[in-house]
Design a protein around this motif. Structure first.
Motif, PDB file in Angstrom:
ATOM      1  N   GLY A  34     -48.249  -3.688 -27.879  1.00 34.62           N
ATOM      2  CA  GLY A  34     -48.470  -5.008 -27.302  1.00 34.62           C
ATOM      3  C   GLY A  34     -49.751  -5.653 -27.793  1.00 34.62           C
ATOM      4  O   GLY A  34     -50.679  -4.984 -28.250  1.00 34.62           O
ATOM      5  N   PHE A  35     -49.808  -6.969 -27.663  1.00 35.16           N
ATOM      6  CA  PHE A  35     -50.976  -7.720 -28.125  1.00 35.16           C
ATOM      7  C   PHE A  35     -52.243  -7.389 -27.349  1.00 35.16           C
ATOM      8  O   PHE A  35     -53.350  -7.615 -27.822  1.00 35.16           O
ATOM      9  CB  PHE A  35     -50.724  -9.227 -27.943  1.00 35.16           C
ATOM     10  N   GLY A  36     -52.118  -6.897 -26.127  1.00 34.87           N
ATOM     11  CA  GLY A  36     -53.227  -6.894 -25.184  1.00 34.87           C
ATOM     12  C   GLY A  36     -54.435  -6.076 -25.578  1.00 34.87           C
ATOM     13  O   GLY A  36     -54.337  -5.046 -26.249  1.00 34.87           O
ATOM     14  N   LEU A  37     -55.598  -6.528 -25.100  1.00 34.30           N
ATOM     15  CA  LEU A  37     -56.796  -5.697 -25.118  1.00 34.30           C
ATOM     16  C   LEU A  37     -56.658  -4.555 -24.113  1.00 34.30           C
ATOM     17  O   LEU A  37     -57.277  -3.501 -24.269  1.00 34.30           O
ATOM     18  CB  LEU A  37     -58.025  -6.540 -24.769  1.00 34.30           C
ATOM     19  N   LEU A  38     -55.852  -4.785 -23.086  1.00 35.25           N
ATOM     20  CA  LEU A  38     -55.547  -3.778 -22.071  1.00 35.25           C
ATOM     21  C   LEU A  38     -54.050  -3.515 -22.048  1.00 35.25           C
ATOM     22  O   LEU A  38     -53.241  -4.430 -22.228  1.00 35.25           O
ATOM     23  CB  LEU A  38     -55.958  -4.277 -20.677  1.00 35.25           C
ATOM     24  N   THR A  39     -53.662  -2.265 -21.781  1.00 32.57           N
ATOM     25  CA  THR A  39     -52.262  -1.969 -21.512  1.00 32.57           C
ATOM     26  C   THR A  39     -51.943  -2.389 -20.075  1.00 32.57           C
ATOM     27  O   THR A  39     -52.822  -2.808 -19.315  1.00 32.57           O
ATOM     28  CB  THR A  39     -51.968  -0.465 -21.636  1.00 32.57           C
ATOM     29  N   HIS A  40     -50.673  -2.280 -19.700  1.00 38.10           N
ATOM     30  CA  HIS A  40     -50.362  -2.306 -18.271  1.00 38.10           C
ATOM     31  C   HIS A  40     -51.193  -1.215 -17.596  1.00 38.10           C
ATOM     32  O   HIS A  40     -51.526  -0.193 -18.190  1.00 38.10           O
ATOM     33  CB  HIS A  40     -48.875  -2.002 -18.046  1.00 38.10           C
ATOM     34  N   ARG A  41     -51.564  -1.421 -16.366  1.00 37.57           N
ATOM     35  CA  ARG A  41     -52.323  -0.445 -15.563  1.00 37.57           C
ATOM     36  C   ARG A  41     -53.763  -0.297 -16.050  1.00 37.57           C
ATOM     37  O   ARG A  41     -54.437   0.682 -15.761  1.00 37.57           O
ATOM     38  CB  ARG A  41     -51.625   0.923 -15.516  1.00 37.57           C
ATOM     39  N   GLN A  42     -54.241  -1.274 -16.822  1.00 30.47           N
ATOM     40  CA  GLN A  42     -55.661  -1.387 -17.168  1.00 30.47           C
ATOM     41  C   GLN A  42     -56.246  -0.233 -17.986  1.00 30.47           C
ATOM     42  O   GLN A  42     -57.370   0.220 -17.748  1.00 30.47           O
ATOM     43  CB  GLN A  42     -56.526  -1.578 -15.901  1.00 30.47           C
ATOM     44  N   ILE A  43     -55.502   0.250 -18.935  1.00 34.19           N
ATOM     45  CA  ILE A  43     -56.084   1.201 -19.889  1.00 34.19           C
ATOM     46  C   ILE A  43     -56.659   0.404 -21.053  1.00 34.19           C
ATOM     47  O   ILE A  43     -55.984  -0.432 -21.649  1.00 34.19           O
ATOM     48  CB  ILE A  43     -55.032   2.209 -20.376  1.00 34.19           C
ATOM     49  N   LYS A  44     -57.916   0.682 -21.366  1.00 43.69           N
ATOM     50  CA  LYS A  44     -58.635  -0.076 -22.391  1.00 43.69           C
ATOM     51  C   LYS A  44     -58.280   0.436 -23.780  1.00 43.69           C
ATOM     52  O   LYS A  44     -58.337   1.636 -24.043  1.00 43.69           O
ATOM     53  CB  LYS A  44     -60.145   0.054 -22.161  1.00 43.69           C
ATOM     54  N   LYS A  45     -57.917  -0.494 -24.652  1.00 48.58           N
ATOM     55  CA  LYS A  45     -57.664  -0.145 -26.044  1.00 48.58           C
ATOM     56  C   LYS A  45     -58.971  -0.239 -26.839  1.00 48.58           C
ATOM     57  O   LYS A  45     -59.937  -0.873 -26.403  1.00 48.58           O
ATOM     58  CB  LYS A  45     -56.630  -1.094 -26.644  1.00 48.58           C
ATOM     59  N   PRO A  46     -59.022   0.375 -28.026  1.00 51.00           N
ATOM     60  CA  PRO A  46     -60.257   0.276 -28.816  1.00 51.00           C
ATOM     61  C   PRO A  46     -60.724  -1.157 -29.047  1.00 51.00           C
ATOM     62  O   PRO A  46     -61.931  -1.431 -29.007  1.00 51.00           O
ATOM     63  CB  PRO A  46     -59.876   0.988 -30.120  1.00 51.00           C
ATOM     64  N   THR A  47     -59.807  -2.105 -29.269  1.00 47.81           N
ATOM     65  CA  THR A  47     -60.231  -3.481 -29.512  1.00 47.81           C
ATOM     66  C   THR A  47     -60.833  -4.103 -28.260  1.00 47.81           C
ATOM     67  O   THR A  47     -61.677  -5.007 -28.356  1.00 47.81           O
ATOM     68  CB  THR A  47     -59.048  -4.324 -30.030  1.00 47.81           C
ATOM     69  N   TYR A  48     -60.447  -3.634 -27.083  1.00 48.67           N
ATOM     70  CA  TYR A  48     -61.125  -4.074 -25.850  1.00 48.67           C
ATOM     71  C   TYR A  48     -62.616  -3.809 -25.966  1.00 48.67           C
ATOM     72  O   TYR A  48     -63.446  -4.657 -25.597  1.00 48.67           O
ATOM     73  CB  TYR A  48     -60.549  -3.324 -24.658  1.00 48.67           C
ATOM     74  N   HIS A  49     -62.969  -2.639 -26.463  1.00 47.73           N
ATOM     75  CA  HIS A  49     -64.383  -2.275 -26.525  1.00 47.73           C
ATOM     76  C   HIS A  49     -65.143  -3.116 -27.539  1.00 47.73           C
ATOM     77  O   HIS A  49     -66.344  -3.370 -27.366  1.00 47.73           O
ATOM     78  CB  HIS A  49     -64.523  -0.785 -26.816  1.00 47.73           C
ATOM     79  N   LEU A  50     -64.473  -3.540 -28.612  1.00 46.63           N
ATOM     80  CA  LEU A  50     -65.127  -4.468 -29.531  1.00 46.63           C
ATOM     81  C   LEU A  50     -65.616  -5.693 -28.770  1.00 46.63           C
ATOM     82  O   LEU A  50     -66.755  -6.145 -28.946  1.00 46.63           O
ATOM     83  CB  LEU A  50     -64.150  -4.865 -30.645  1.00 46.63           C
ATOM     84  N   TYR A  51     -64.778  -6.238 -27.906  1.00 45.87           N
ATOM     85  CA  TYR A  51     -65.169  -7.404 -27.115  1.00 45.87           C
ATOM     86  C   TYR A  51     -66.214  -7.045 -26.054  1.00 45.87           C
ATOM     87  O   TYR A  51     -67.161  -7.814 -25.820  1.00 45.87           O
ATOM     88  CB  TYR A  51     -63.934  -8.040 -26.472  1.00 45.87           C
TER      89      TYR A  51
END
Length: 498
Positions: free
Chosen positions: A333-350
């Motif tokens: 998925g496009f998200g910075l977060l998955t469903h249920r608020q798991i942070k993806k690596p690109t989330y941490h870039l932001y």
């Protein structure tokens, strides 16, 4: 070679990266998981606007025609609109309004896009369309006040250059849509911001023709918008795709193109908003979930603000259903977060960008260095992914610490790479469970956090010499603060045990 970071700031670091973020269709914001995810991202990143499709589609339910005593009339219902925008504002984020798609009972045809069937045909009545636009914008002004709403950009439609999003990709009919829509917005209040044409990559000629049309007709326009992606054609597999990617520098080239194209035109000098950008344009490409993706986009997020007024990551959450309900927690998925608020690596870039100062000291092909008003220096560093990444990448910096010639400094390092802060890798090692158990979910949340380490650094001649070894596909944030030593004179570490 050691890079000498200048003592003096070269200016302010643009925060165009946080001006806007994308979202799934409008009414998804009514769901608990969506609001939990947005609350988290606002705490740790803090975007200012949010943009998604479907405000005028049937799922939001604004356009409600009815017959009474033989007369056809329309009620405009804002039940869902109010709930969503109220929730946005409570979380410190405002809408970037996209006017689309067409209500079924106002549409001239049956063509739809996405699993949720947004109608993409022109209106059967331009008069009724203008009335719908006026009623919607007037309601927002009435509820939230003109001072607030004039700060919400209003964009006319989405990617009309694609036949999937606008019947026959008919540019002349889109021009009419823009004229009617922009005029209706300005009838509500002339100070409201309206713009377009929100074109996808590969349609640069549209922007030139659009600019000519707007100028010839003397139409209102306050900003120009387009989208940017770097992926090739989709190679389909069940429940997913794979795609080749152009280097991330191609995203920056796309960001720069509107100003290049409009130079000397009547639209020269207008704000430029990239209202969607990402690597892949597909919501089922696993590249979005990886550490590679964070390192790939790092130079774009670090430098894109030099080229445009905003660039909106598409999207903040995997709460997104264009091709149907996702079948797994990690599904590309496009998200910075998955469903249920798991942070993806690109989330941490932001999240790392949100911790940086606003005084720009240095920027290079693998680093960004800033300072804040308290003198704290922050270094964002990434391992380049093009050409193909090696096992490690060395970055050596000489960093000034203002007002301190010698003594200790405190360094805090946060790391995300193939092994650290990478829930996708852990999910793979779990066997890619389609429905994660509560214990697995907690584990994924834990391993999704960056790995943090700290150390005491030495200041000599007003500088800290910093050597960083970055693992494959790593993004690192280092925060450096001069230490004021308040250790009492009687303290003796050798006597800890008596």
């Amino acid at each position: 070679m050691r890079i000498q970071v200048p003592d003096q700031s070269s200016g302010r670091l643009s925060d165009a990266w946080r001006f806007c973020v994308g979202t799934g269709r409008f009414e998804l914001a009514l769901r608990r998981d969506y609001q939990d995810s947005l609350a988290l991202i606002q705490r740790e990143v803090g975007f200012r606007h949010i943009r998604g499709h479907g405000l005028l589609s049937d799922g939001v339910g604004i356009y409600r025609p009815y017959s009474y005593q033989g007369s056809r009339q329309v009620r405009y219902a804002f039940t869902y609109v109010d709930q969503v925008i109220d929730a946005y504002l409570e979380l410190g984020i405002a809408p970037f309004i996209e006017l689309g798609f067409m209500p079924r009972e106002l549409a001239s045809g049956e063509q739809t896009v996405f699993w949720w069937a947004g109608n993409v045909t022109p209106p059967s009545s331009w008069t009724q369309w203008a009335a719908l636009v006026r009623a919607t914008i007037a309601h927002l002004v009435d509820r939230y006040g003109i001072d607030q709403v004039r700060g919400w950009p209003i964009e006319v439609w989405n990617e009309p250059n694609l036949k999937e999003f606008w019947a026959d990709a008919d540019q002349d009919v889109y021009h009419l849509l823009y004229e009617v829509t922009a005029s209706a917005v300005k009838e509500v209040d002339a100070s409201l911001q309206v713009g377009g044409p929100a074109i996808s990559p590969g349609a640069d000629e549209w922007l030139v023709r659009f600019a000519d049309f707007v100028a010839q007709r003397g139409l209102p326009i306050d900003f120009v918008s387009r989208h940017a992606y770097t992926s090739g054609p989709a190679q389909h597999v069940p429940f997913g795709v794979h795609q080749t990617l152009a280097p991330a520098t191609d995203l920056l080239a796309q960001f720069a193109r509107p100003r290049e194209q409009l130079r000397g035109s009547a639209l020269d000098g207008l704000p430029v908003h990239i209202t969607e950008f990402n690597s892949s344009y597909r919501p089922d490409n696993p590249i979005h979930d990886t550490a590679f993706h964070a390192a790939y986009l790092a130079p774009v997020v670090a430098g894109g603000g030099d080229l445009v007024d905003s660039f909106a990551y598409w999207t903040f959450s995997d709460m997104f259903e264009e091709i149907g309900v996702p079948t797994a927690l990690f599904h590309g998925g496009f998200g910075l977060l998955t469903h249920r608020q798991i942070k993806k690596p690109t989330y941490h870039l932001y999240a790392f960008m949100a911790r940086m100062g606003d005084q720009l000291l240095a920027r290079g092909e693998d680093h960004l260095v800033t300072r804040d008003a308290d003198g704290r220096v922050t270094v964002l560093a990434w391992a380049p992914v093009f050409p193909a990444a090696g096992d490690s990448h060395l970055l050596r910096l000489s960093i000034p610490l203002a007002g301190k010639e010698s003594g200790p400094a405190f360094g805090l390092r946060s790391r995300v790479n193939e092994q650290m802060g990478n829930a996708w890798a852990a999910w793979n090692e779990m066997g890619r469970p389609l429905s994660v158990r509560p214990r697995q979910l907690e584990t994924l949340r834990e391993v999704a956090e960056p790995v943090r380490s700290h150390s005491q650094l030495s200041i000599a001649a007003g500088r800290v010499e910093l050597d960083l070894v970055l693992d494959r596909h790593e993004v690192t944030l280092v925060e450096i603060t001069a230490v004021k030593d308040e250790t009492p004179p009687w303290w003796d570490d050798d006597r800890m045990l008596g």
